[in-house]
Design a protein around this motif. Structure first.
Motif, PDB file in Angstrom:
ATOM      1  N   UNK A 187       0.837  -1.205   0.000  1.00 42.84           N
ATOM      2  CA  UNK A 187       0.000   0.000   0.000  1.00 42.84           C
ATOM      3  C   UNK A 187       0.869   1.251   0.000  1.00 42.84           C
ATOM      4  N   UNK A 188       0.211   2.394  -0.094  1.00 45.63           N
ATOM      5  CA  UNK A 188       0.921   3.668  -0.055  1.00 45.63           C
ATOM      6  C   UNK A 188       1.849   3.843  -1.250  1.00 45.63           C
ATOM      7  N   UNK A 189       2.890   4.629  -1.048  1.00 46.15           N
ATOM      8  CA  UNK A 189       3.797   4.954  -2.155  1.00 46.15           C
ATOM      9  C   UNK A 189       4.505   3.717  -2.705  1.00 46.15           C
ATOM     10  N   UNK A 244       3.279   0.797  -3.130  1.00 52.90           N
ATOM     11  CA  UNK A 244       2.362   0.163  -4.087  1.00 52.90           C
ATOM     12  C   UNK A 244       2.364   0.929  -5.426  1.00 52.90           C
ATOM     13  N   UNK A 245       2.238   2.251  -5.338  1.00 50.76           N
ATOM     14  CA  UNK A 245       2.191   3.044  -6.575  1.00 50.76           C
ATOM     15  C   UNK A 245       3.496   2.902  -7.367  1.00 50.76           C
ATOM     16  N   UNK A 246       4.634   2.962  -6.665  1.00 51.07           N
ATOM     17  CA  UNK A 246       5.917   2.872  -7.376  1.00 51.07           C
ATOM     18  C   UNK A 246       6.136   1.487  -7.974  1.00 51.07           C
ATOM     19  N   UNK A 282       3.946   1.126 -11.030  1.00 45.46           N
ATOM     20  CA  UNK A 282       4.518   1.861 -12.163  1.00 45.46           C
ATOM     21  C   UNK A 282       5.716   1.115 -12.752  1.00 45.46           C
ATOM     22  N   UNK A 296       4.449  -1.808 -14.752  1.00 46.44           N
ATOM     23  CA  UNK A 296       3.912  -1.358 -16.040  1.00 46.44           C
ATOM     24  C   UNK A 296       5.047  -1.130 -17.044  1.00 46.44           C
ATOM     25  N   UNK A 297       6.112  -0.480 -16.594  1.00 45.71           N
ATOM     26  CA  UNK A 297       7.244  -0.210 -17.490  1.00 45.71           C
ATOM     27  C   UNK A 297       7.900  -1.506 -17.954  1.00 45.71           C
ATOM     28  N   UNK A 329      13.171   3.796 -10.141  1.00 44.41           N
ATOM     29  CA  UNK A 329      12.068   3.105  -9.436  1.00 44.41           C
ATOM     30  C   UNK A 329      12.615   2.308  -8.251  1.00 44.41           C
ATOM     31  N   UNK A 380      13.539   4.430  -5.341  1.00 42.37           N
ATOM     32  CA  UNK A 380      12.338   4.904  -4.634  1.00 42.37           C
ATOM     33  C   UNK A 380      11.659   3.776  -3.863  1.00 42.37           C
ATOM     34  N   UNK A 433      10.921   4.009  -0.012  1.00 41.24           N
ATOM     35  CA  UNK A 433       9.597   3.698   0.559  1.00 41.24           C
ATOM     36  C   UNK A 433       9.726   2.599   1.617  1.00 41.24           C
TER      37      UNK A 433
END
Lengths: 285, 121
Positions: A123-125, A127-129, A132, A135-136, A150, A153, A157
Motif C-alpha cells: 500500500x501507499x507509495x 504500491x504506486x511505485x 509503475x 507497467x514499465x 524506481x 524509490x 519507501x
C-alpha cells in the motif's frame, strides 16, 4: 510467461505469471517479493509462509528462500532483487553527513544492513511505485536510469515503512534494554507473519505464541504494546482486507468470500465489514 | 483518480508552437483543439486525467506555479532529465502524491504532480 531483467548495479526485476512453478533456493540479494494475484508458498530459512495477493515480503541478502506456486488461478508475482552493494551505498548516502559523502563518496568496508524480515500490505507509495515499475517492465522498457530510479524509490519507501513498522514499534515496547526490544519485535514479527500467512485457517493463540517462542500472556501483552491491537483484532483486519480484495477483483459471491477468508458466518462478516469501513460488502463491490 | 474541480488552466508562453511541442513531446499531453482568442491561436492540450492546459502568448511567465498532472512522476522526471531539462527538485512525496518541479522554456515554474489516492491504497 517469465521475464527477467538484470539492471546496472546487478539489481534485478523478475516477473512471473503461472499456475504452477517452482523457484530454486535463492540467496545473495535483498529481495522484495510480491504477489498481485493468487498466492505463493515460500520456504524462508526454517519458516513456511504463504504470500497472498496485495502483500509483499522483504528478505535479507543472506536469507535462503524458495517459492512454490500451485494454484487454480493464475498467479502474478514480481521480485525486485537488490545487490548488497547497492543497498549499502543507498544506506550510506541516506545516513552519512554531506561533508563525509564529499570526502568519501564510496561506502568502503561497510557492513550490509540486516532488517527484520516481515510481510507487509502492499500500500501507499510503495504500491504506486511498484505498479509503475511493473507497467514499465511489461511494456518492455529497458531504460536503466528509469528502472533504477524506481528501485531507489522502492528502497526509500521501504525504509520509511521499516521506520514506522519496525523501529517505532520496537520503541513502543515497554522494556529498558534496546536488545530486548529488538528481539521481542523480531519474535512478534514472526507471529504476525504467521497470522497473515494463515489468515484463512483456524489458528489458535497458543499456536501463534509457540511460533513466536513467547508465553501466551507475554505474547498478548507485547503484541498489543507494539501493534495497538490484540492478535485477534489483527487477524480480523487481515481477513477483512483480503475480503475487500476479493470483492473488488473477483465475482465470487459474498458467501463464498466469507468462507475463503475464514469467517464462520456471513452475518458477522457483514457486521464487521460495515463497522470497519462504514459501507456494506455489496455497496463496496 | 482524484481531480480538482478546476480542470482548465491557462499558461503564458513566449511561443505557443514551441511550448505546445515541449509539453506534448516531454509530458505526453495531447492537443485537443486550437482556440482563436482575439484572433490569436491558443492551443488547448489535454492531460491524461482530462485536465486542460491552454497556451496563451505572453512575454512574461506565470508568477504562480502551474500544476501539470501525470500518471507517473518518476518516468517523466527521468525523461526530462535525459533531455537535459534542469530540474530544481528531485521527486518529493507530498500529501497529494509524488511531485517534481522545473522551469519550462518560457520560464514558467511547472509543478509536475502524480496524484495518489492513499485512502484505499
Amino acid at each position: 510467461m517469465r521475464f527477467q531483467k538484470t539492471l546496472v548495479d546487478k539489481n534485478e526485476v523478475i516477473m512471473e505469471s503461472a499456475y504452477e512453478a517452482n523457484s530454486p533456493l535463492t540467496t545473495g540479494k535483498y529481495a522484495i517479493q510480491m504477489i498481485f494475484n493468487g498466492a505463493a508458498a515460500y520456504t524462508i530459512a526454517n519458516r513456511e509462509l504463504n504470500l497472498y495477493s496485495g502483500n509483499f515480503i522483504f528478505l535479507n541478502q543472506d536469507t535462503s528462500y524458495s517459492r512454490k506456486i500451485d494454484s487454480s488461478v493464475k498467479v502474478d508475482a514480481m521480485s525486485v532483487l537488490f545487490d548488497p552493494d547497492f543497498v549499502i551505498d543507498f544506506e550510506y548516502s541516506r545516513t552519512a553527513k554531506d561533508e563525509l559523502l564529499l570526502d568519501e563518496p564510496k561506502a568502503e568496508q561497510r557492513i550490509a544492513p540486516v532488517f527484520v524480515e516481515a510481510i507487509y500490505p502492499l500500500q501507499g507509495d510503495m504500491k504506486f511505485n511498484l505498479l509503475n515499475l511493473k507497467k514499465q517492465v511489461e511494456e518492455g522498457n529497458t531504460d536503466n536510469l528509469l528502472l533504477n530510479t524506481y528501485l531507489e524509490h522502492c528502497l526509500l519507501n521501504y525504509y520509511a515503512l521499516y521506520d514506522a513498522e519496525v523501529l517505532n514499534r520496537a520503541a513502543a515496547l515497554k522494556f529498558l534494554s534496546h536488545t530486548t526490544k529488538s528481539e521481542i519485535l523480531r519474535r512478534l514479527s514472526i507471529a504476525r507473519d504467521y497470522i497473515i500467512s494463515n489468515y484463512n485457517k483456524n489458528i489458535c493463540l497458543e499456536e501463534i505464541a509457540r511460533i513466536a517462542c513467547l508465553s501466551v500472556n507475554h505474547f498478548l501483552r507485547t503484541f498489543k504494546q507494539a501493534y495497538h491491537q490484540s492478535p485477534h483484532q489483527f487477524l480480523t483486519s487481515i481477513r477483512l482486507r483480503q475480503a475487500k480484495y476479493f470483492l473488488r477483483n473477483t465475482d465470487y459471491p459474498v458467501n463464498e468470500i466469507v468462507d475463503i477468508v475464514g469467517f464462520e458466518c456471513p452475518s458477522s462478516f457483514i457486521r464487521l465489514f460495515r463497522n470497519s469501513f462504514h459501507i456494506t460488502p455489496g455497496q463496496y463491490r | 483518480m482524484m481531480t480538482d474541480e478546476l480542470n482548465y488552466q491557462v499558461i503564458f508562453v513566449r511561443d505557443v508552437s514551441l511550448a505546445a511541442a515541449f509539453f506534448m513531446e516531454n509530458l505526453d499531453l495531447k492537443k485537443e483543439e486550437d482556440l482563436l482568442v482575439a484572433g490569436i491561436n491558443c492551443p488547448v492540450l489535454k492531460m491524461f486525467n482530462g485536465h486542460r492546459l491552454m497556451l496563451l502568448k505572453h512575454f512574461e511567465p506565470e508568477t504562480e506555479p502551474t500544476v501539470i498532472y501525470t500518471d507517473d512522476c518518476l518516468r517523466d522526471f527521468c525523461k526530462l532529465k535525459r533531455k537535459g531539462i534542469e530540474m530544481f527538485s528531485v521527486p518529493i512525496y507530498r500529501t497529494k502524491g509524488l511531485s517534481c518541479e522545473f522551469f519550462d522554456p518560457s520560464g514558467n515554474h511547472i509543478l509536475l504532480l502524480e496524484e495518489r489516492d492513499y485512502t484505499d491504497a
